[in-house]
Write an enzyme that holds these catalytic residues in place. Structure first.
Site, PDB file in Angstrom:
ATOM      1  N   LEU A 156      15.151  -3.104   5.296  1.00 28.92           N
ATOM      2  CA  LEU A 156      15.299  -1.789   4.667  1.00 28.92           C
ATOM      3  C   LEU A 156      14.086  -0.904   4.875  1.00 28.92           C
ATOM      4  CD1 LEU A 156      16.779  -2.522   1.118  1.00 28.92           C
ATOM      5  CD2 LEU A 156      17.895  -1.323   2.996  1.00 28.92           C
ATOM      6  N   GLY A 157      12.944  -1.518   4.836  1.00 32.63           N
ATOM      7  CA  GLY A 157      11.733  -0.716   4.948  1.00 32.63           C
ATOM      8  C   GLY A 157      10.523  -1.606   4.889  1.00 32.63           C
TER       9      GLY A 157
ATOM     10  N   LYS B 240      12.010  -8.623  -1.183  1.00 27.18           N
ATOM     11  CA  LYS B 240      10.703  -8.140  -0.758  1.00 27.18           C
ATOM     12  C   LYS B 240       9.871  -9.331  -0.337  1.00 27.18           C
ATOM     13  CE  LYS B 240       7.035  -5.112  -2.499  1.00 27.18           C
ATOM     14  NZ  LYS B 240       6.789  -4.016  -3.457  1.00 27.18           N
ATOM     15  N   LYS B 241       9.592  -9.367   0.924  1.00 27.68           N
ATOM     16  CA  LYS B 241       8.899 -10.538   1.449  1.00 27.68           C
ATOM     17  C   LYS B 241       7.427 -10.229   1.652  1.00 27.68           C
ATOM     18  CE  LYS B 241       8.746 -13.123   5.690  1.00 27.68           C
ATOM     19  NZ  LYS B 241       9.501 -13.520   6.856  1.00 27.68           N
TER      20      LYS B 241
ATOM     21  N   ALA C  11       4.294  -5.718   2.324  1.00 25.26           N
ATOM     22  CA  ALA C  11       5.579  -6.392   2.217  1.00 25.26           C
ATOM     23  C   ALA C  11       6.618  -5.745   3.112  1.00 25.26           C
ATOM     24  CB  ALA C  11       6.057  -6.361   0.780  1.00 25.26           C
TER      25      ALA C  11
ATOM     26  N   ASP D 289      -0.297   2.997 -11.341  1.00 22.52           N
ATOM     27  CA  ASP D 289       0.045   3.668 -10.086  1.00 22.52           C
ATOM     28  C   ASP D 289       1.336   4.464 -10.235  1.00 22.52           C
ATOM     29  OD1 ASP D 289      -0.366   4.533  -7.539  1.00 22.52           O
ATOM     30  OD2 ASP D 289       0.475   2.763  -6.573  1.00 22.52           O
TER      31      ASP D 289
ATOM     32  N   THR E 144       2.943  -1.603   2.546  1.00 24.30           N
ATOM     33  CA  THR E 144       1.644  -2.052   3.026  1.00 24.30           C
ATOM     34  C   THR E 144       1.557  -3.560   3.100  1.00 24.30           C
ATOM     35  OG1 THR E 144       0.836  -0.207   1.732  1.00 24.30           O
ATOM     36  CG2 THR E 144      -0.797  -1.632   2.757  1.00 24.30           C
TER      37      THR E 144
HETATM   38  N1  LIG Z   1      14.403  -2.457  -4.778  1.00 25.38           N
HETATM   39  C1  LIG Z   1      14.540  -1.756  -3.649  1.00 25.38           C
HETATM   40  N2  LIG Z   1      15.738  -1.328  -3.268  1.00 25.38           N
HETATM   41  C2  LIG Z   1      15.874  -0.607  -2.125  1.00 25.38           C
HETATM   42  N3  LIG Z   1      14.852  -0.278  -1.321  1.00 25.38           N
HETATM   43  C3  LIG Z   1      13.622  -0.687  -1.658  1.00 25.38           C
HETATM   44  C4  LIG Z   1      13.393  -1.448  -2.828  1.00 25.38           C
HETATM   45  N4  LIG Z   1      12.076  -1.720  -2.912  1.00 25.38           N
HETATM   46  C5  LIG Z   1      11.526  -1.145  -1.846  1.00 25.38           C
HETATM   47  N5  LIG Z   1      12.427  -0.518  -1.085  1.00 25.38           N
HETATM   48  C6  LIG Z   1      12.163   0.240   0.115  1.00 25.38           C
HETATM   49  O1  LIG Z   1      11.371  -0.517   1.012  1.00 25.38           O
HETATM   50  C7  LIG Z   1      10.163   0.169   1.331  1.00 25.38           C
HETATM   51  C8  LIG Z   1       8.969  -0.738   1.198  1.00 25.38           C
HETATM   52  O2  LIG Z   1       8.722  -0.964  -0.152  1.00 25.38           O
HETATM   53  P1  LIG Z   1       7.348  -1.428  -0.749  1.00 25.38           P
HETATM   54  O3  LIG Z   1       7.470  -1.413  -2.210  1.00 25.38           O
HETATM   55  O4  LIG Z   1       6.941  -2.678  -0.092  1.00 25.38           O
HETATM   56  O5  LIG Z   1       6.264  -0.427  -0.270  1.00 25.38           O
HETATM   57  P2  LIG Z   1       6.048   1.128  -0.506  1.00 25.38           P
HETATM   58  O6  LIG Z   1       6.057   1.431  -1.952  1.00 25.38           O
HETATM   59  O7  LIG Z   1       6.966   1.900   0.348  1.00 25.38           O
HETATM   60  O8  LIG Z   1       4.618   1.304   0.090  1.00 25.38           O
HETATM   61  P3  LIG Z   1       3.246   0.850  -0.495  1.00 25.38           P
HETATM   62  O9  LIG Z   1       3.138  -0.598  -0.226  1.00 25.38           O
HETATM   63  O10 LIG Z   1       2.272   1.652   0.264  1.00 25.38           O
HETATM   64  O11 LIG Z   1       3.295   1.180  -1.948  1.00 25.38           O
HETATM   65  C9  LIG Z   1      10.025   1.298   0.326  1.00 25.38           C
HETATM   66  O12 LIG Z   1       9.624   2.471   0.941  1.00 25.38           O
HETATM   67  C10 LIG Z   1      11.342   1.406  -0.378  1.00 25.38           C
HETATM   68  O13 LIG Z   1      12.000   2.612  -0.175  1.00 25.38           O
END
Ligand SMILES: Nc1ncnc2c1ncn2[C@@H]1O[C@H](COP(=O)(O)OP(=O)(O)OP(=O)(O)O)[C@@H](O)[C@H]1O
Ligand SMILES: [Mg+2]
Lengths: 403, 390
Positions: free
Chosen positions: A67-68, A91-92, A73, A188, A71
């Site tokens: 999905l995305g 979230k890995k 994960a 945050d 930093t």
């Molecule tokens: N529960 C979720 N459901 C759907 N998409 C998600 C979920 N959690 C994260 N994502 C998507 O995956 C991406 C990565 O998430 P992650 O929380 O690891 O980092 P981030 O918040 O984007 O960046 P950072 O690590 O800099 O805070 C996010 O941009 C988010 O849109």
């Protein structure tokens, strides 16, 4: 109060309830280790109970597509093996690449606090498991509708008004209140960490910087909260602080929801302070007793001092929130953290019951486009692109007297 | 606006949801763990022996029949774990509360589902401590952490961490009773000085409370009644000191955290320290008559007994002798496949990078983030309570 009658009584009787839980663990254990039924699994090096439980959890979920990426994960879409229509975000976290000190603080904080906090406006952690190569996986509630930042930015595509802002702020307020009741500071809060569920519910996410504040005598780092949302006490290097830091962030999110651009967007920490002085007023001993004793406090020329802005100034910029809404906003943005309202006071504010009533979550504007579009959105993370998250724990201010 | 009670908060905690038991379920869990580990040991030793025989003597193909391994009992395992919990507290005298207390609970939790025959507590101990420094916000770099420990390398600390977190079922929060005790102590002081408030349904006035306290029976064994409010204050302080000591030792070493809530534990520690005072405190909280009070008092009584039965934080010669015997026995029944934790850890890490991520990018980002993180936490430096040098 330390012990209410109900507390202890309930707690006593609860031991029975808990016992069932324990039994279910024990029973599972028994059934797992029951030799007659399932001997072969164990032979691979005598799997211990914990290992088996972990394996069981892992087997419950299936990873689908990516999905995305954040930093620390990578986030995947996944589902329950038993229910292909279910959706979860997995979230890995990479544990073992470079970090020499074992599990990283980010991961620890996120897991520690999400395990404890269960609230409709806080992202739910369903399970945690590790995969074979020691990666930590967090099974999170799937939140498909992006985040508040996307909605704020899409000023072309998405229109909203005070009733919507009220709904979003209410959900944020409840999340923060719940954290604080549990003695957890989020540290945050910003639109990008407010994810949106399919039904429009806003969920506070990203607990990678959270910590508990139950011990008031412990020093804390001031290198937290993304700059634009960081309160003046942290910019001045305060080492003891409270829930008021999150409340300031809430105030700046509130302002941003109305303005549709970040309210106080400094390029550096010094710049951030300058902008705060201009927008809110210059912190002085008069409006904030004790401020000059903070390590990073910079004295100001009398002539350069901006008086604390009055309600008229706020009404001019944030008038759409109405006079009561402006009161609330101002109470969140008090310079002196002791004068800032608490999360509880925020929830008790008159604004929520003043017209217009908050929009029902189902009727809130939604980012269109579904998953594919979201992937693109993820790539542009305005305002922070050059910084990356590494900078969120901001560069140290050079205030000279640092130990 | 709802007010969440302490109990509401506790009930959602993982300590309550995952780590609360009754005595039977606790014992049954430990027995299961013990049996399964013993089986693992036998199987591993058997395999080892078979391999050896195959190598050494093809002629003597029957070999000697595999002799029965004498494995540790649940009781022996328990003694050993408690001993290493004591060690953890000593070993970690540079770690402030609550880091050491949390580390001890990590070990206790870990050994509910793992046996010392599989993973020796001596090897889990530094890892538990280090993890606790991270979860309790006393993080210091691994390098400086290791430099404070005798004969321990960075790898020794990190290698078991994965196993540990798995054994903890990825829950890191531990609710300690200490803060509750401090609150109760303040309340008692307030009551003693005529500033107290009673429970919602208890009609006594502040001065009535104050009078009652002067008239309390003396603490355990003593025969002198307090005669003045000042003496009552002294008495409360004494009780507080004793209770605090109990929370730092017996409460951690026994199964108290598994069996009782933090409120029950600190109240029980007060019971052990000064029973009449503790009873007075409970009375002040309840309307009379109350059906809950007897239930609570019974619970506190059993918890107090548990605390009194605790292994000493300072074992006597006879206990040390027994521990040595167990350790010697353990030497013969350790699972040979699980001894080299550092090696196992390395092997597991090598096993896979399943998905083709851009490792370099992640690495770089991680480094950046860590650098700033470290900067942030480094400023704690000596404030972590770590004496330099030695
Ligand atoms: N529960 C979720 N459901 C759907 N998409 C998600 C979920 N959690 C994260 N994502 C998507 O995956 C991406 C990565 O998430 P992650 O929380 O690891 O980092 P981030 O918040 O984007 O960046 P950072 O690590 O800099 O805070 C996010 O941009 C988010 O849109
Ligand atoms: Mg984020």
């Amino acid at each position: 109060m330390a012990v209410s009658p109900v507390v202890t009584y309930e707690a006593t009787s609860n031991i029975k309830v808990t016992a069932d839980k324990a039994k279910s663990l024990a029973v599972r254990t028994n059934s797992i280790s029951n030799q007659n039924e399932a001997p072969p699994e164990k032979k691979q090096g005598g799997q211990e109970l914990a290992e088996r439980l972990n394996h069981e959890t892992k087997e419950k979920y299936v990873k689908d597509k990516k999905l995305g990426e954040g930093t620390y994960a990578i986030v995947y879409l996944g589902h329950l093996k038993a229910d292909p229509s279910s959706k979860v975000a997995i979230k890995k976290i990479k544990v073992n690449t470079e970090y020499r000190d074992g599990l990283s603080m980010d991961a620890i904080r996120e897991v520690k606090y999400l395990q404890e906090l269960s609230h409709p406006n806080i992202i739910a952690l369903h399970a945690v498991f590790s995969s074979k190569n020691q990666n930590l996986n967090l099974v999170l509630e799937f939140l498909p509708l992006g985040d508040l930042e996307m909605l704020i930015k899409d000023s072309e595509g998405i229109r909203y008004g005070t009733a919507e802002v009220k709904a979003w702020m209410g959900m944020l307020g409840r999340a923060v209140w719940f954290c604080h009741e549990n003695f957890v500071l989020h540290r945050d809060i910003k639109p990008n960490n407010l994810l949106i569920a399919a039904d429009g519910e806003v969920k506070l996410a990203d607990f990678g910087l959270a910590r508990s504040f139950s011990d008031p005598y412990r020093l804390m780092t001031y290198q937290v909260i993304t700059r634009w949302y960081r309160p003046p006490e942290l910019l001045y290097g305060a080492r003891f602080y409270s829930g008021a830091v999150d409340v300031w962030s809430m105030g700046t999110v509130f302002a941003e929801l109305i303005l549709r651009v970040p309210f106080i967007a400094g390029n550096t920490d010094i710049h951030q302070l300058e902008l705060i002085c201009q927008a809110i007023g210059t912190p002085t001993e008069e409006n904030w007793p004790g401020v000059s004793k903070l390590e990073g406090y910079v004295g100001y020329e009398k002539a350069a001092t901006v008086p604390v802005r009055g309600k008229d100034v706020y009404l001019a910029r944030f008038g759409t929130a109405g006079p009561v809404g402006v009161d609330l906003l101002m109470s969140m943005l008090a310079l002196d953290p002791r004068k800032r309202s608490t999360a509880r006071q925020i929830l008790e504010h008159k604004w929520w019951t003043t017209d217009p009533r908050p929009t029902a979550k189902e009727d809130l504007p939604k980012k269109g486009g579904g998953l594919e579009k979201m992937g693109d959105d993820l790539k542009r993370r305005g305002g922070e692109v050059e910084d990356g998250r590494g900078d969120k724990v901001a560069r140290k201010l050079n205030f000279g007297t640092m130990k | 606006m709802p007010q969440l009670t302490e109990d509401d908060l506790y009930r959602t905690s993982t300590q309550y949801r995952l780590w609360s038991f009754n005595r039977e379920s606790l014992l049954s869990l430990r027995s299961t763990t013990n049996e399964s580990a013993a089986e693992g040991v036998r199987a591993a030793l058997h395999a080892q022996k078979a391999a050896e025989q195959e190598q050494s003597s093809k002629q003597d193909s029957n070999g000697s029949p595999p002799q029965e391994v004498d494995c540790l009992s649940v009781g022996e395992e328990q003694k050993l774990v408690v001993f290493y919990c004591v060690q953890t507290m000593r070993f970690a005298d540079f770690c402030e509360f609550p880091t050491n207390a949390t580390a001890v609970q990590y070990l206790k939790r870990f050994y509910l589902s793992n046996s010392p025959m599989t993973y020796h507590p001596k090897e889990m101990m530094p890892s538990a401590l280090f993890l606790a420094t991270k979860t309790e916000n006393h993080y210091t770099s691994l390098k400086s952490f290791v430099s404070k420990l005798p004969k321990t390398t960075a790898e020794d600390v990190v290698a078991p961490e994965f196993l540990l977190t798995q054994g903890l079922r990825f829950t890191f929060d531990v609710r300690h009773p200490h803060r509750g005790l401090e609150g109760g102590f303040m309340e008692l002081l307030a009551l003693a000085t005529g500033k107290g408030q009673s429970g919602p349904n208890n009609g006594a006035s502040p001065t009535q409370f104050q009078k009652q306290m002067v008239g309390l029976d003396p603490a355990n064994g003593g025969n002198k009644k307090s005669r003045s409010a000042k003496e009552v204050v002294q008495r409360i302080q004494d009780a507080h000191g004793k209770a605090k000591e109990i929370l730092k030792t017996s409460a951690l070493l026994t199964d108290a955290y598994f069996l009782y809530t933090p409120s029950q534990i600190w109240l029980s520690s007060l019971f052990v320290a000064d029973e009449p005072l503790a009873r007075f405190y409970v009375d002040s909280k309840f309307p009379t008559p109350s059906t809950m009070k007897p239930t609570l008092l019974t619970t506190l009584g059993t918890c107090a007994n548990l605390l009194r039965s605790s292994a000493s934080a300072d074992p006597e010669d006879s206990e040390v002798k027994e521990l040595k015997r167990i350790d010697k026995k353990l030497y013969k029944c350790r699972n040979p496949e699980k001894i080299d934790l550092v090696g196992i850890n390395k092997a597991q890490k090598r096993e896979g990078h399943e998905d083709g991520l851009d490792e370099k990018v992640i690495k770089k980002r991680k480094l950046e983030r860590e650098r700033s993180e470290k900067e942030a936490e480094d400023i704690f430096g000596p404030a972590l309570g770590i004496k330099d040098g030695k």
